[in-house]
Write a protein that holds these residues in place. Sequence first.
Motif, PDB file in Angstrom:
ATOM      1  N   PHE A 238      37.742 -39.490  69.967  1.00  0.00           N
ATOM      2  CA  PHE A 238      37.187 -40.742  69.484  1.00  0.00           C
ATOM      3  C   PHE A 238      36.085 -40.396  68.484  1.00  0.00           C
ATOM      4  N   ILE A 239      36.182 -40.938  67.272  1.00  0.00           N
ATOM      5  CA  ILE A 239      35.236 -40.655  66.197  1.00  0.00           C
ATOM      6  C   ILE A 239      34.524 -41.950  65.824  1.00  0.00           C
ATOM      7  N   TYR A 240      33.211 -41.896  65.722  1.00  0.00           N
ATOM      8  CA  TYR A 240      32.486 -43.116  65.398  1.00  0.00           C
ATOM      9  C   TYR A 240      31.250 -42.789  64.563  1.00  0.00           C
ATOM     10  N   SER A 241      30.705 -43.836  63.945  1.00  0.00           N
ATOM     11  CA  SER A 241      29.517 -43.682  63.111  1.00  0.00           C
ATOM     12  C   SER A 241      28.342 -44.411  63.750  1.00  0.00           C
ATOM     13  N   ARG A 242      27.160 -43.950  63.414  1.00  0.00           N
ATOM     14  CA  ARG A 242      25.957 -44.677  63.807  1.00  0.00           C
ATOM     15  C   ARG A 242      24.907 -44.489  62.717  1.00  0.00           C
ATOM     16  N   ARG A 243      24.061 -45.491  62.571  1.00  0.00           N
ATOM     17  CA  ARG A 243      23.006 -45.412  61.564  1.00  0.00           C
ATOM     18  C   ARG A 243      21.696 -45.865  62.185  1.00  0.00           C
ATOM     19  N   TYR A 244      20.620 -45.240  61.718  1.00  0.00           N
ATOM     20  CA  TYR A 244      19.300 -45.549  62.247  1.00  0.00           C
ATOM     21  C   TYR A 244      18.570 -46.483  61.297  1.00  0.00           C
ATOM     22  N   ASN A 245      18.099 -47.600  61.835  1.00  0.00           N
ATOM     23  CA  ASN A 245      17.339 -48.563  61.049  1.00  0.00           C
ATOM     24  C   ASN A 245      15.877 -48.551  61.457  1.00  0.00           C
TER      25      ASN A 245
ATOM     26  N   SER B 115      32.877 -41.422  54.118  1.00  0.00           N
ATOM     27  CA  SER B 115      32.050 -42.031  53.083  1.00  0.00           C
ATOM     28  C   SER B 115      30.651 -41.431  53.114  1.00  0.00           C
ATOM     29  N   ARG B 116      30.057 -41.302  51.942  1.00  0.00           N
ATOM     30  CA  ARG B 116      28.694 -40.790  51.813  1.00  0.00           C
ATOM     31  C   ARG B 116      27.971 -41.645  50.763  1.00  0.00           C
ATOM     32  N   ILE B 117      26.709 -41.958  51.008  1.00  0.00           N
ATOM     33  CA  ILE B 117      25.931 -42.700  50.028  1.00  0.00           C
ATOM     34  C   ILE B 117      25.363 -41.714  49.017  1.00  0.00           C
ATOM     35  N   VAL B 118      25.724 -41.934  47.753  1.00  0.00           N
ATOM     36  CA  VAL B 118      25.281 -41.072  46.660  1.00  0.00           C
ATOM     37  C   VAL B 118      24.697 -41.954  45.561  1.00  0.00           C
ATOM     38  N   ASP B 119      23.398 -41.815  45.287  1.00  0.00           N
ATOM     39  CA  ASP B 119      22.738 -42.616  44.248  1.00  0.00           C
ATOM     40  C   ASP B 119      23.017 -44.102  44.418  1.00  0.00           C
ATOM     41  N   ASN B 120      22.846 -44.582  45.643  1.00  0.00           N
ATOM     42  CA  ASN B 120      23.028 -45.991  46.009  1.00  0.00           C
ATOM     43  C   ASN B 120      24.487 -46.452  46.024  1.00  0.00           C
ATOM     44  N   SER B 121      25.432 -45.580  45.736  1.00  0.00           N
ATOM     45  CA  SER B 121      26.853 -45.923  45.828  1.00  0.00           C
ATOM     46  C   SER B 121      27.441 -45.404  47.137  1.00  0.00           C
ATOM     47  N   PHE B 122      28.377 -46.170  47.695  1.00  0.00           N
ATOM     48  CA  PHE B 122      29.151 -45.723  48.847  1.00  0.00           C
ATOM     49  C   PHE B 122      30.417 -45.056  48.293  1.00  0.00           C
TER      50      PHE B 122
ATOM     51  N   ILE C  75      28.822 -29.876  56.908  1.00  0.00           N
ATOM     52  CA  ILE C  75      30.028 -30.087  56.095  1.00  0.00           C
ATOM     53  C   ILE C  75      30.205 -31.572  55.820  1.00  0.00           C
ATOM     54  N   VAL C  76      30.270 -32.365  56.893  1.00  0.00           N
ATOM     55  CA  VAL C  76      30.322 -33.817  56.781  1.00  0.00           C
ATOM     56  C   VAL C  76      28.936 -34.410  56.997  1.00  0.00           C
ATOM     57  N   ASN C  77      28.318 -34.061  58.119  1.00  0.00           N
ATOM     58  CA  ASN C  77      26.970 -34.550  58.419  1.00  0.00           C
ATOM     59  C   ASN C  77      25.926 -33.701  57.703  1.00  0.00           C
ATOM     60  N   THR C  78      25.224 -34.313  56.763  1.00  0.00           N
ATOM     61  CA  THR C  78      24.193 -33.624  55.995  1.00  0.00           C
ATOM     62  C   THR C  78      22.917 -34.468  56.029  1.00  0.00           C
ATOM     63  N   ASP C  79      22.016 -34.211  55.108  1.00  0.00           N
ATOM     64  CA  ASP C  79      20.800 -35.021  55.012  1.00  0.00           C
ATOM     65  C   ASP C  79      21.063 -36.375  54.368  1.00  0.00           C
ATOM     66  N   SER C  80      22.255 -36.573  53.817  1.00  0.00           N
ATOM     67  CA  SER C  80      22.631 -37.867  53.252  1.00  0.00           C
ATOM     68  C   SER C  80      23.080 -38.799  54.379  1.00  0.00           C
ATOM     69  N   ILE C  81      23.426 -40.031  54.009  1.00  0.00           N
ATOM     70  CA  ILE C  81      23.957 -40.992  54.971  1.00  0.00           C
ATOM     71  C   ILE C  81      25.481 -40.917  54.921  1.00  0.00           C
ATOM     72  N   GLU C  82      26.104 -40.524  56.056  1.00  0.00           N
ATOM     73  CA  GLU C  82      27.561 -40.399  56.124  1.00  0.00           C
ATOM     74  C   GLU C  82      28.130 -41.361  57.167  1.00  0.00           C
ATOM     75  N   LEU C  83      29.393 -41.736  56.955  1.00  0.00           N
ATOM     76  CA  LEU C  83      30.072 -42.662  57.855  1.00  0.00           C
ATOM     77  C   LEU C  83      31.584 -42.557  57.661  1.00  0.00           C
ATOM     78  N   ASN C  84      32.315 -43.143  58.588  1.00  0.00           N
ATOM     79  CA  ASN C  84      33.781 -43.358  58.451  1.00  0.00           C
ATOM     80  C   ASN C  84      34.656 -42.118  58.383  1.00  0.00           C
ATOM     81  N   VAL C  85      34.567 -41.164  59.257  1.00  0.00           N
ATOM     82  CA  VAL C  85      35.504 -40.033  59.229  1.00  0.00           C
ATOM     83  C   VAL C  85      36.873 -40.489  59.737  1.00  0.00           C
TER      84      VAL C  85
END
Length: 309
Positions: A273-280, A63-70, A41-51
């Motif tokens: 507690f809700i938080y985001s993480r991203r893999y680099n 927030s979700r990254i869609v076509d290089n836009s946040f 629903i929120v977490n998909t194959d896209s990059i999501e953040l900031n719930v």
Amino acid sequence: MHKFISILLIIAAIFSCKNNTVLYFDQEPPSAIPELFAPSIVNTDSIELNVVFNDDNTEMFFSRIVDNSFVIHHSELINGKWSEIKPIKLYDDNVLVSVACDPTITKDGKTMYFLGVDPKLYKNDVTREELYTIPPDIYKSKKVDGKWELASKVDFLVSTEYLETYPVVTADGSLYFRSNRPSDEGGMNTYRAQYLGNGKFGTPVIINTKTEKKELITYVSPDEQYAITNGQGKFQITFNNNGEWTKPKEIPLNYESNWRYYSPYMSSDGKYFIYSRRYNTPEKKGWAGVEKGEVYWVNADVLFNTKTE
């Protein structure tokens, strides 16, 4: 009589549990072990953040990254059911690539502040990593007749020619945010701008926490009694002790290497507690190397069982 009362208590408990799961997309509440928030629903194959949620838990944003836009998306709780996830249009139609993330909602649910980038400062064929080389500002959108309006930049005392990020609004409408504007302390600092009413703010002042490694506030509770800082890739918690912030203590999570932890937030009821993480990828830093972005939630006991000095 006792049997009748017991039946009523059981029914009430069942209804309470059902209502609780509806508030969070029919998810079982997390324990002390972090779990993905609303998979598929929120977490998909896209990059999501900031719930984040509004104060009465009837609208959810992320927030979700869609076509290089946040792009900030949302869902509303209507007649006990969450609506379909939809993006919020915050810029004009001619803006093809944009930044809108880190939303924070006023107590009345009618104003959203967020991190944005002035569309006039980049081309429509800009890449995602190029977007984040442009200093962001703090923008706001008003909800009128149930619809979020196009955004505008917050007044010049808050949004400057320098970098402003991580806006968090308090119960009285004041804003906390980070900025690298010139100051006696130098570098990036946490600021607080007192809300004066009618969309105006007082001169922002630096908020000092007893940090050793420049941890900065990235979330503050609506009553300003505690805050979450972020530094060295980990979260810390600090408490407001009669106007003095205690020395931040690390929030114990299973921090994994090559993941960056950021955008801490609390559910409106204070339970999670809700938080985001991203893999680099190890070869690239910043958003240029991001391959995955996820949002987690965990029982808030992990914060409040952390002792502070």
